[in-house]
Scaffold this motif. Structure first.
Motif, PDB file in Angstrom:
ATOM      1  N   GLU A 139      -6.229   9.452 -18.592  1.00  0.00           N
ATOM      2  CA  GLU A 139      -5.253   8.613 -17.908  1.00  0.00           C
ATOM      3  C   GLU A 139      -4.073   8.309 -18.822  1.00  0.00           C
ATOM      4  O   GLU A 139      -2.909   8.420 -18.423  1.00  0.00           O
ATOM      5  CB  GLU A 139      -5.908   7.299 -17.474  1.00  0.00           C
ATOM      6  N   ALA A 140      -4.377   7.926 -20.060  1.00  0.00           N
ATOM      7  CA  ALA A 140      -3.314   7.560 -20.993  1.00  0.00           C
ATOM      8  C   ALA A 140      -2.472   8.767 -21.385  1.00  0.00           C
ATOM      9  O   ALA A 140      -1.260   8.657 -21.586  1.00  0.00           O
ATOM     10  CB  ALA A 140      -3.918   6.910 -22.236  1.00  0.00           C
ATOM     11  N   LEU A 141      -3.103   9.947 -21.497  1.00  0.00           N
ATOM     12  CA  LEU A 141      -2.345  11.154 -21.850  1.00  0.00           C
ATOM     13  C   LEU A 141      -1.271  11.466 -20.816  1.00  0.00           C
ATOM     14  O   LEU A 141      -0.205  11.983 -21.149  1.00  0.00           O
ATOM     15  CB  LEU A 141      -3.296  12.353 -21.975  1.00  0.00           C
ATOM     16  N   GLY A 142      -1.550  11.148 -19.554  1.00  0.00           N
ATOM     17  CA  GLY A 142      -0.584  11.428 -18.500  1.00  0.00           C
ATOM     18  C   GLY A 142       0.706  10.662 -18.638  1.00  0.00           C
ATOM     19  O   GLY A 142       1.713  11.002 -17.999  1.00  0.00           O
ATOM     20  N   GLU A 143       0.719   9.624 -19.482  1.00  0.00           N
ATOM     21  CA  GLU A 143       1.912   8.817 -19.687  1.00  0.00           C
ATOM     22  C   GLU A 143       2.609   9.139 -21.001  1.00  0.00           C
ATOM     23  O   GLU A 143       3.476   8.384 -21.446  1.00  0.00           O
ATOM     24  CB  GLU A 143       1.532   7.333 -19.643  1.00  0.00           C
ATOM     25  N   THR A 144       2.240  10.233 -21.629  1.00  0.00           N
ATOM     26  CA  THR A 144       2.835  10.609 -22.919  1.00  0.00           C
ATOM     27  C   THR A 144       3.494  11.978 -22.809  1.00  0.00           C
ATOM     28  O   THR A 144       3.393  12.668 -21.800  1.00  0.00           O
ATOM     29  CB  THR A 144       1.760  10.686 -24.022  1.00  0.00           C
ATOM     30  N   ARG A 145       4.140  12.371 -23.907  1.00  0.00           N
ATOM     31  CA  ARG A 145       4.738  13.716 -24.011  1.00  0.00           C
ATOM     32  C   ARG A 145       3.752  14.722 -24.597  1.00  0.00           C
ATOM     33  O   ARG A 145       4.094  15.883 -24.777  1.00  0.00           O
ATOM     34  CB  ARG A 145       5.993  13.659 -24.881  1.00  0.00           C
ATOM     35  N   ILE A 146       2.556  14.258 -24.909  1.00  0.00           N
ATOM     36  CA  ILE A 146       1.562  15.142 -25.513  1.00  0.00           C
ATOM     37  C   ILE A 146       0.995  16.071 -24.453  1.00  0.00           C
ATOM     38  O   ILE A 146       0.606  15.640 -23.371  1.00  0.00           O
ATOM     39  CB  ILE A 146       0.425  14.314 -26.151  1.00  0.00           C
ATOM     40  N   LYS A 147       0.944  17.368 -24.781  1.00  0.00           N
ATOM     41  CA  LYS A 147       0.378  18.358 -23.855  1.00  0.00           C
ATOM     42  C   LYS A 147      -1.130  18.406 -24.044  1.00  0.00           C
ATOM     43  O   LYS A 147      -1.627  18.490 -25.168  1.00  0.00           O
ATOM     44  CB  LYS A 147       0.982  19.737 -24.108  1.00  0.00           C
ATOM     45  N   LEU A 148      -1.830  18.355 -22.941  1.00  0.00           N
ATOM     46  CA  LEU A 148      -3.287  18.470 -22.967  1.00  0.00           C
ATOM     47  C   LEU A 148      -3.695  19.858 -22.501  1.00  0.00           C
ATOM     48  O   LEU A 148      -3.311  20.295 -21.416  1.00  0.00           O
ATOM     49  CB  LEU A 148      -3.927  17.424 -22.056  1.00  0.00           C
ATOM     50  N   VAL A 149      -4.447  20.559 -23.325  1.00  0.00           N
ATOM     51  CA  VAL A 149      -5.046  21.835 -22.936  1.00  0.00           C
ATOM     52  C   VAL A 149      -6.527  21.572 -22.691  1.00  0.00           C
ATOM     53  O   VAL A 149      -7.298  21.308 -23.628  1.00  0.00           O
ATOM     54  CB  VAL A 149      -4.860  22.909 -24.022  1.00  0.00           C
ATOM     55  N   GLY A 150      -6.911  21.610 -21.419  1.00  0.00           N
ATOM     56  CA  GLY A 150      -8.309  21.395 -21.066  1.00  0.00           C
ATOM     57  C   GLY A 150      -9.105  22.669 -21.227  1.00  0.00           C
ATOM     58  O   GLY A 150      -8.731  23.718 -20.697  1.00  0.00           O
ATOM     59  N   VAL A 151     -10.191  22.603 -21.984  1.00  0.00           N
ATOM     60  CA  VAL A 151     -11.022  23.775 -22.266  1.00  0.00           C
ATOM     61  C   VAL A 151     -12.351  23.649 -21.528  1.00  0.00           C
ATOM     62  O   VAL A 151     -12.625  22.640 -20.875  1.00  0.00           O
ATOM     63  CB  VAL A 151     -11.237  23.940 -23.783  1.00  0.00           C
ATOM     64  N   ARG A 152     -13.186  24.672 -21.634  1.00  0.00           N
ATOM     65  CA  ARG A 152     -14.424  24.713 -20.869  1.00  0.00           C
ATOM     66  C   ARG A 152     -15.670  24.457 -21.699  1.00  0.00           C
ATOM     67  O   ARG A 152     -16.780  24.531 -21.200  1.00  0.00           O
ATOM     68  CB  ARG A 152     -14.546  26.068 -20.151  1.00  0.00           C
TER      69      ARG A 152
END
Length: 531
Positions: free
Chosen positions: A25-38
């Protein structure tokens, strides 16, 4: 997330879990890119690949208990190779923790931080919600402090739902340059040497000491041998750069002849020294941030403690003649090494030649623990610093593909993953990540129908094949099922060269399956020449 942004974090790798969803949730409010892995191990390896490609902090976000435990293999590799990785893992709610008792809370362990102790520089567990940011900064500073390495940060999940006052992050502080005793003595030893040699390790590369080492080598007319971790330290056309690797007799004779060795940012591990079968030189000068690390394998005659680049820049030995002679000699050694490869394993010669010819100048090679990867780690001519990631710190099979995702996400060049069929199967589920993120990765998957290195070991001992052979899956079909372009060739001839050239010029991810069996190179332990 405020603390990560303050550190300049651009990208994190992670897997969601019931305890760490507030982070998403907090990442969605930042400029940080999230790479979701498996898989959480992929998060750790990808953070490692990112760190090696950039020199920056790699960040993995994982959940409690088994999610955190799944990263341990990757974290161990980062520790052995000094990759600055921060593993942020949630832990069970602080309100449910009872000291000394495992109550059976979902994902509970008796001491999650303790699991990481053998494979990290240090660990932190947040003790109060208002300490999350400051504790994260402490953990990040430790990970980046030379000698860099992975650090664990545990956050009880209930703290992530609390509101706390905003705290300004602590200001970074730079250690002042310190006086280094014995510089004059080191200069005299190098000036008086008949056959000086520079041995440069990963610490030299991480400190950015390449230019300083190159200038010193020219002044001393001294060859420079680079370890696996230091490949690319000097330009390929540098007059003092010795060919790879020291495991060939042609290059090893440079070590045997040296009367003074200047060892910069290295601990002389077993894989580089053929388990210390290389004799200690008559005189050894070590440059290292840690005196104990410098002395644990070969006892130096002189140790200069501090940053590699700073110390090398301050070394001012006398100018020595013979630069042209050493350049000619190194060129001759290079020709002999290349002829040895051509005579012993023509397929490997074709493979390495193709890599030299078709890879983009900014490509990052990421090798796995496989026979083709050993050829790359030993003999590929790396063009610049941080353009090769090779898991010879801990030797973790399955490193190559997930680490290439992190290297590609760094944006420093197309990642070329060299992997075998066995290692690729460790993390093939992250073809989904590759497709989803459209990362610039070319996977060169060498399919020899099993564990080729172990098969070689059994053949060498005259033993029957047990556990090393299988019928490979349809790797091309597998990749295509995820939406990743793939093709196959047999061997490393013209078809391989043509297709690899096309694949590395693409803007999309792709997989090239090569049906081939290679003989292991001289830098693998069964083929070490020193006895």
């Amino acid at each position: 997330m405020d603390a990560l942004e303050a550190l300049g974090t651009e990208i994190v790798f992670g897997l969601p879990g019931v305890h760490n969803l507030p982070l998403w949730e907090a990442l969605g409010e930042t400029r940080i890119k999230l790479v979701g892995v498996r898989h959480e191990q992929t998060a750790g390896y990808a953070a490692d690949g990112y760190a090696r490609a950039t020199g920056k902090l790699g960040v993995a976000l994982v959940t409690t208990g088994p999610g955190a435990a799944n990263t341990l293999g990757a974290v161990g590799e980062a520790m052995a190779s000094a990759a600055p990785v921060l593993v942020i893992a949630t832990d069970i709610p602080s309100t449910l923790r009872r000291p000394g008792v495992v109550r059976g809370v979902l994902h509970e362990t008796s001491d999650q931080q303790a699991m990481f102790a053998p494979v990290t520089k240090g660990g932190f567990t947040v003790r109060a919600a208002d300490q999350v940011g400051t504790t994260l900064h402490r953990a990040a500073r430790l990970a980046l402090l030379p000698q860099s390495g992975p650090v664990y940060l545990g956050v009880p999940t209930d703290y992530l739902r609390e509101s706390v006052p905003h705290r300004r992050p602590p200001a970074p502080h730079r250690k002042p340059d310190v006086d280094v005793p014995d510089l004059a003595r080191a200069e005299a030893m190098l000036s008086d040497a008949r056959n000086p040699l520079i041995w440069a390790g990963g610490g030299a590369l991480r400190s950015g000491a390449g230019d300083a080492i190159g200038a010193l080598a020219e002044k001393l007319a001294a060859p420079v041998i680079t370890t696996f971790a230091a490949r690319g330290l000097l330009p390929l056309d540098h007059p003092c750069l010795a060919p790879n690797p020291v495991h060939t007799p042609e290059v090893g004779e440079l070590w045997d002849e040296a009367d003074v060795v200047l060892a910069i940012g290295t601990d002389f591990d077993g894989l580089m020294t053929q388990n210390w079968r290389m004799p200690k030189p008559p005189q050894l000068i070590a440059v290292n941030v840690d005196a104990d690390d410098a002395a644990k394998n070969y006892q130096p005659d002189l140790t200069l403690v501090g940053d590699a680049r700073s110390i090398v820049e301050r070394l001012l030995p006398k100018q020595r003649p013979g630069l042209d002679d050493i350049t000619l000699r190194l060129a001759g050694i290079g020709r002999r090494v290349r002829q040895r490869i051509r005579d012993e394993e023509p397929q490997a010669y074709d493979f390495l030649s193709t890599l030299d010819e078709v890879l983009p100048t900014d490509a990052v090679l990421v090798s796995d623990m496989c026979v083709a990867g050993y050829w790359v780690g030993g003999f590929h001519r790396v063009r610049a610093p941080r353009k090769l990631a090779y898991p010879m710190g801990w030797g973790t099979l399955g490193y190559g593909f997930p680490a290439s995702l992190g290297a590609a996400a760094a944006g420093t060049g197309r990642a070329i993953c060299i992997t075998g069929d066995g290692g690729f199967l460790y993390g093939c589920g992250d073809l989904a990540t590759l497709a989803q993120e459209q990362l610039p990765v070319t996977v060169v998957l060498v399919d020899d129908g099993g564990y080729g290195m172990l098969r070689y070991d059994q053949d060498r001992e005259g033993l029957p094949h047990r556990g090393v052979d299988w019928d490979s899956p349809d790797f091309v079909g597998l990749a295509r099922s995820f939406g990743v372009h793939a093709d196959r060739v047999s061997g490393f001839g013209r078809a391989f060269r043509r297709l690899l050239g096309e694949f590395v010029e693409s803007d999309e991810p792709n997989v090239l399956v090569v049906k081939a069996k290679l003989k292991p190179p001289l830098n693998t332990s069964p083929r070490w020449y020193r006895t």
